[in-house]
Scaffold this motif. Structure first.
Motif, PDB file in Angstrom:
ATOM      1  N   VAL A   2       0.846  -1.193   0.000  1.00 46.06           N
ATOM      2  CA  VAL A   2       0.000   0.000   0.000  1.00 46.06           C
ATOM      3  C   VAL A   2       0.878   1.239   0.000  1.00 46.06           C
ATOM      4  CG1 VAL A   2      -1.759   1.244   1.295  1.00 46.06           C
ATOM      5  CG2 VAL A   2      -1.841  -1.215   1.187  1.00 46.06           C
ATOM      6  N   LYS A   3       0.566   2.190  -0.881  1.00 44.52           N
ATOM      7  CA  LYS A   3       1.297   3.454  -0.983  1.00 44.52           C
ATOM      8  C   LYS A   3       0.341   4.615  -0.743  1.00 44.52           C
ATOM      9  CE  LYS A   3       4.866   1.260  -2.685  1.00 44.52           C
ATOM     10  NZ  LYS A   3       6.017   0.990  -1.887  1.00 44.52           N
ATOM     11  N   LYS A   4       0.875   5.712  -0.210  1.00 44.75           N
ATOM     12  CA  LYS A   4       0.080   6.920  -0.026  1.00 44.75           C
ATOM     13  C   LYS A   4       0.339   7.831  -1.219  1.00 44.75           C
ATOM     14  CE  LYS A   4      -1.195  10.362   3.344  1.00 44.75           C
ATOM     15  NZ  LYS A   4      -1.006  10.845   4.704  1.00 44.75           N
ATOM     16  N   ILE A   5      -0.702   8.094  -2.007  1.00 38.89           N
ATOM     17  CA  ILE A   5      -0.561   8.913  -3.217  1.00 38.89           C
ATOM     18  C   ILE A   5      -1.651   9.972  -3.247  1.00 38.89           C
ATOM     19  CG2 ILE A   5       0.504   7.054  -4.537  1.00 38.89           C
ATOM     20  CD1 ILE A   5      -2.194   6.761  -5.961  1.00 38.89           C
ATOM     21  N   LYS A   6      -1.453  10.966  -4.101  1.00 36.94           N
ATOM     22  CA  LYS A   6      -2.446  12.011  -4.307  1.00 36.94           C
ATOM     23  C   LYS A   6      -3.260  11.672  -5.543  1.00 36.94           C
ATOM     24  CE  LYS A   6       0.166  15.721  -2.198  1.00 36.94           C
ATOM     25  NZ  LYS A   6       0.790  17.041  -2.400  1.00 36.94           N
ATOM     26  N   ILE A   7      -4.591  11.778  -5.416  1.00 40.85           N
ATOM     27  CA  ILE A   7      -5.470  11.492  -6.540  1.00 40.85           C
ATOM     28  C   ILE A   7      -6.348  12.707  -6.817  1.00 40.85           C
ATOM     29  CG2 ILE A   7      -5.532   9.046  -5.982  1.00 40.85           C
ATOM     30  CD1 ILE A   7      -8.485   9.568  -5.075  1.00 40.85           C
ATOM     31  N   VAL A   8      -6.953  12.731  -7.997  1.00 41.32           N
ATOM     32  CA  VAL A   8      -7.914  13.756  -8.372  1.00 41.32           C
ATOM     33  C   VAL A   8      -9.298  13.141  -8.282  1.00 41.32           C
ATOM     34  CG1 VAL A   8      -8.686  15.312 -10.187  1.00 41.32           C
ATOM     35  CG2 VAL A   8      -6.254  14.861  -9.887  1.00 41.32           C
ATOM     36  N   CYS A  40      -3.439   0.388  -2.956  1.00 42.84           N
ATOM     37  CA  CYS A  40      -2.539  -0.738  -3.209  1.00 42.84           C
ATOM     38  C   CYS A  40      -2.012  -0.638  -4.636  1.00 42.84           C
ATOM     39  CB  CYS A  40      -3.245  -2.072  -2.971  1.00 42.84           C
ATOM     40  SG  CYS A  40      -4.555  -2.455  -4.106  1.00 42.84           S
ATOM     41  N   THR A  41      -0.876  -1.269  -4.863  1.00 43.88           N
ATOM     42  CA  THR A  41      -0.226  -1.158  -6.169  1.00 43.88           C
ATOM     43  C   THR A  41      -1.019  -1.861  -7.256  1.00 43.88           C
ATOM     44  OG1 THR A  41       1.138  -3.055  -5.597  1.00 43.88           O
ATOM     45  CG2 THR A  41       2.059  -0.876  -5.203  1.00 43.88           C
ATOM     46  N   ARG A  42      -1.834  -2.825  -6.918  1.00 39.83           N
ATOM     47  CA  ARG A  42      -2.674  -3.486  -7.921  1.00 39.83           C
ATOM     48  C   ARG A  42      -3.715  -2.517  -8.476  1.00 39.83           C
ATOM     49  NH1 ARG A  42      -3.823  -9.306  -8.991  1.00 39.83           N
ATOM     50  NH2 ARG A  42      -1.710  -9.282  -8.226  1.00 39.83           N
ATOM     51  N   ARG A  56      -1.923  -0.011 -10.759  1.00 40.23           N
ATOM     52  CA  ARG A  56      -1.540  -0.588 -12.035  1.00 40.23           C
ATOM     53  C   ARG A  56      -2.739  -0.772 -12.961  1.00 40.23           C
ATOM     54  NH1 ARG A  56       1.357  -6.079 -11.342  1.00 40.23           N
ATOM     55  NH2 ARG A  56      -0.763  -6.643 -10.822  1.00 40.23           N
ATOM     56  N   SER A  57      -3.928  -1.029 -12.407  1.00 38.58           N
ATOM     57  CA  SER A  57      -5.108  -1.269 -13.225  1.00 38.58           C
ATOM     58  C   SER A  57      -5.872  -0.002 -13.548  1.00 38.58           C
ATOM     59  CB  SER A  57      -6.020  -2.272 -12.534  1.00 38.58           C
ATOM     60  OG  SER A  57      -6.462  -1.739 -11.306  1.00 38.58           O
ATOM     61  N   ASN A  58      -5.300   1.178 -13.220  1.00 41.73           N
ATOM     62  CA  ASN A  58      -5.876   2.485 -13.545  1.00 41.73           C
ATOM     63  C   ASN A  58      -7.280   2.685 -12.969  1.00 41.73           C
ATOM     64  OD1 ASN A  58      -3.631   3.401 -14.947  1.00 41.73           O
ATOM     65  ND2 ASN A  58      -4.296   2.390 -16.823  1.00 41.73           N
ATOM     66  N   LYS A  59      -7.483   2.302 -11.724  1.00 46.45           N
ATOM     67  CA  LYS A  59      -8.747   2.540 -11.055  1.00 46.45           C
ATOM     68  C   LYS A  59      -8.821   3.954 -10.476  1.00 46.45           C
ATOM     69  CE  LYS A  59      -9.749  -2.205  -9.843  1.00 46.45           C
ATOM     70  NZ  LYS A  59     -10.075  -3.144  -8.762  1.00 46.45           N
ATOM     71  N   ILE A  60      -7.692   4.668 -10.490  1.00 41.91           N
ATOM     72  CA  ILE A  60      -7.623   6.020  -9.941  1.00 41.91           C
ATOM     73  C   ILE A  60      -6.945   6.930 -10.949  1.00 41.91           C
ATOM     74  CG2 ILE A  60      -7.657   5.439  -7.491  1.00 41.91           C
ATOM     75  CD1 ILE A  60      -4.354   6.066  -8.482  1.00 41.91           C
ATOM     76  N   THR A  61      -7.111   8.240 -10.748  1.00 43.02           N
ATOM     77  CA  THR A  61      -6.424   9.236 -11.552  1.00 43.02           C
ATOM     78  C   THR A  61      -5.453   9.976 -10.647  1.00 43.02           C
ATOM     79  OG1 THR A  61      -8.404   9.515 -12.887  1.00 43.02           O
ATOM     80  CG2 THR A  61      -6.712  11.199 -13.092  1.00 43.02           C
ATOM     81  N   ARG A  62      -4.160   9.852 -10.926  1.00 41.08           N
ATOM     82  CA  ARG A  62      -3.151  10.472 -10.066  1.00 41.08           C
ATOM     83  C   ARG A  62      -3.051  11.964 -10.339  1.00 41.08           C
ATOM     84  NH1 ARG A  62       2.002   6.852  -8.790  1.00 41.08           N
ATOM     85  NH2 ARG A  62       2.191   8.556  -7.329  1.00 41.08           N
ATOM     86  N   ALA A  63      -2.797  12.742  -9.275  1.00 43.30           N
ATOM     87  CA  ALA A  63      -2.572  14.174  -9.391  1.00 43.30           C
ATOM     88  C   ALA A  63      -1.087  14.399  -9.689  1.00 43.30           C
ATOM     89  CB  ALA A  63      -2.970  14.885  -8.112  1.00 43.30           C
ATOM     90  N   ILE A  64      -0.804  15.408 -10.456  1.00 50.16           N
ATOM     91  CA  ILE A  64       0.578  15.716 -10.818  1.00 50.16           C
ATOM     92  C   ILE A  64       1.085  16.862  -9.962  1.00 50.16           C
ATOM     93  CG2 ILE A  64       2.095  16.518 -12.628  1.00 50.16           C
ATOM     94  CD1 ILE A  64       0.240  15.128 -14.601  1.00 50.16           C
TER      95      ILE A  64
END
Length: 67
Positions: free
Chosen positions: A36-42, A54-56, A59-67
């Protein structure tokens, strides 16, 4: 304990079994933890939010990452 906020994946408990003996008598408790990683999403409304994913799911693009 961190848990994936997308798929609700958490840790699993079980036994580590010794394979040195023919009898399955030696057991030790063990935990398997997800990656599990802590990331920023939109979000859908455009807000940026930090969550544990989680990294799965990453990898499966279930989220949209913030830049």
């Amino acid at each position: 304990m961190a848990r994936c906020e997308i798929c609700e994946k958490g840790q699993i408990k079980g036994h580590r079994i010794s394979i040195n003996r023919s009898q399955v008598s030696r057991r030790a408790n063990r935990k398997w933890k997800p990656n599990v990683k802590k990331i920023k999403i939109v979000e859908d409304n455009g807000n940026v939010k930090s969550i544990y994913v989680c990294t799965r799911c990453m990898r499966s693009n279930k989220i949209t990452r913030a830049i």
